[in-house]
Structures are given as structure tokens and as C-alpha cells.
Design a protein around this motif. Structure first.
Motif, mmCIF file in Angstrom:
data_model
loop_
_atom_site.group_PDB
_atom_site.id
_atom_site.type_symbol
_atom_site.label_atom_id
_atom_site.label_comp_id
_atom_site.label_asym_id
_atom_site.label_seq_id
_atom_site.Cartn_x
_atom_site.Cartn_y
_atom_site.Cartn_z
ATOM 1 N N GLU A 126 0.820 -1.218 0.000
ATOM 2 C CA GLU A 126 0.000 0.000 0.000
ATOM 3 C C GLU A 126 0.855 1.270 0.000
ATOM 4 O O GLU A 126 0.630 2.180 -0.799
ATOM 5 C CB GLU A 126 -0.954 0.018 1.204
ATOM 6 N N LYS A 127 1.833 1.320 0.900
ATOM 7 C CA LYS A 127 2.670 2.520 1.009
ATOM 8 C C LYS A 127 3.486 2.731 -0.262
ATOM 9 O O LYS A 127 3.648 3.863 -0.735
ATOM 10 C CB LYS A 127 3.589 2.428 2.225
ATOM 11 N N GLU A 130 1.167 4.126 -2.943
ATOM 12 C CA GLU A 130 0.890 5.546 -2.684
ATOM 13 C C GLU A 130 2.089 6.407 -3.067
ATOM 14 O O GLU A 130 1.938 7.511 -3.606
ATOM 15 C CB GLU A 130 0.540 5.748 -1.209
ATOM 16 N N LYS A 134 2.102 9.263 -5.898
ATOM 17 C CA LYS A 134 2.459 10.633 -5.528
ATOM 18 C C LYS A 134 3.535 11.185 -6.461
ATOM 19 O O LYS A 134 3.452 12.345 -6.912
ATOM 20 C CB LYS A 134 2.950 10.662 -4.077
#
Length: 199
Positions: A126-127, A130, A134
Motif C-alpha cells: 500500500e505505502k 501511494e 504521488k
């Protein structure tokens, strides 16, 4: 004494698997390497497969937490790619018999094998996703699907170990040259991937 004997068996098995591979290793080879008789080896581990599975469990117990730590870290995306590739290749150099065993067992047992060994430490992406999204929004990298990027990182690290006999046959090279190439790939792969997404 029992723990020492088991540890000696596992160390011996790792050496035999490293030099002969899973298919070429025999229980007698492992017993000889450990300095014990075959009956005692069978007392601790019923089969070569059970022994290999235990070694795989130990290696996974070291590799997966480290990979998760890198993926979930606060490193910049490019540093994360460099660190991931370096760590993955280093672990494969130390345990080159693991990738083929993993692919074989995962295909035979489907999700059962992975759930048994990785269930509690499945990679958390998930990180990472993201972070990639970004960087795309900031226009610091090209539009990139996070999972495609992760697959590129993994596959480029693992494939040479899966195809080692073919690569060596085609190129006419030995183990020492293969190892040298893999050491070089610790830098080659992240540079290639970063150049492909950098604007």
C-alpha cells in the motif's frame, strides 16, 4: 546436543543444495556433509523435501521481513528501488536454490504453500503504491502503474537465478562469471528501472 545436531544438518543441507541443487542433492550427501549416518538424518527429517522446506522457511523468515521493511520505509522511491534490488539479489546469491523451489511449490500447491509460509508476512504494498502515485502526480516520474513497477523490480532480480543453466549454456560461462554478473546487476537493474520511469 539435539539442537546442535539439527543445526549441523541444516547447515550441511544448505551447502549440498547450494552445490547440487534440489534435484541433484541426495540424503546420503547431506548425511556425509553433516558427519552423521543416514538413519540419524531420517530421524530428524523424513525426506529431502521436508529438509528443504525447513531451510526455505528460515530463508523466508530473513528475507521477507527485510523486503517489507524496505517497501514500507521512508526512503525516496529511487533509493527504495536501489535498496530493494541490492537486498534481493544478495539474498538470492546466498540461496540460489530458493527461487526454483518457490515457483515449483507455489504452482503445485497453489495458494496453500504461500499462505503457510508467508501468510503472516505477505508483502504490504500500500505505502509503495501511494508513493509511486504521488511521484506521478508531482511529475517526477512517468505515469507508472505501481504493481507493474513492483513486478519489474522482482522479475529482473529473480529471473537470472531461475534461468541460470540456460544463461550459462548460451554464454559459455562458469559460476564465477555468473556471480560477477549478479553483483553488477545490483546496480544495473535499479539504474535501468529508474531511467525507464524518470522524466
Amino acid at each position: 546436543m539435539e539442537q546442535t545436531t539439527e543445526a549441523r544438518i541444516l547447515a550441511a543441507a544448505r551447502n549440498v543444495f547450494l552445490t547440487k541443487g534440489m534435484a541433484g542433492a541426495r540424503m546420503q550427501d547431506i548425511a556425509d556433509e553433516a558427519g552423521i549416518n543416514k538413519a540419524l538424518l531420517h530421524y530428524y527429517f523424513r525426506s529431502k523435501e521436508k529438509l528443504f522446506e525447513e531451510i526455505f522457511r528460515q530463508v523466508s523468515g530473513q528475507l521477507l521481513p527485510r523486503i517489507n521493511q524496505i517497501i514500507e520505509s521512508d526512503l525516496s522511491l529511487f533509493d527504495k528501488i536501489y535498496t530493494f534490488c541490492h537486498e534481493y539479489i544478495e539474498q538470492m546469491l546466498q540461496n540460489p536454490f530458493i527461487p526454483l523451489f518457490l515457483i515449483d511449490e507455489a504452482n503445485k500447491q497453489q495458494g496453500e504453500f504461500l499462505e503457510k509460509h508467508w501468510g503472516h508476512q505477505r508483502p504490504k504494498l500500500e505505502k509503495f503504491s501511494e508513493q509511486v502515485e504521488k511521484e506521478v502526480r508531482l511529475k517526477s516520474i512517468r505515469p507508472t502503474q505501481p504493481m507493474q513497477l513492483y513486478i519489474n523490480m522482482m522479475s529482473m532480480c529473480i529471473f537470472p537465478f531461475l534461468s541460470k543453466p540456460i544463461l550459462q549454456y548460451v554464454s559459455g560461462t562458469d559460476d564465477a562469471f555468473f556471480r560477477q554478473m549478479m553483483e553488477e546487476r545490483k546496480k544495473e537493474i535499479p539504474q535501468f528501472i529508474i531511467n525507464s520511469i524518470r522524466i
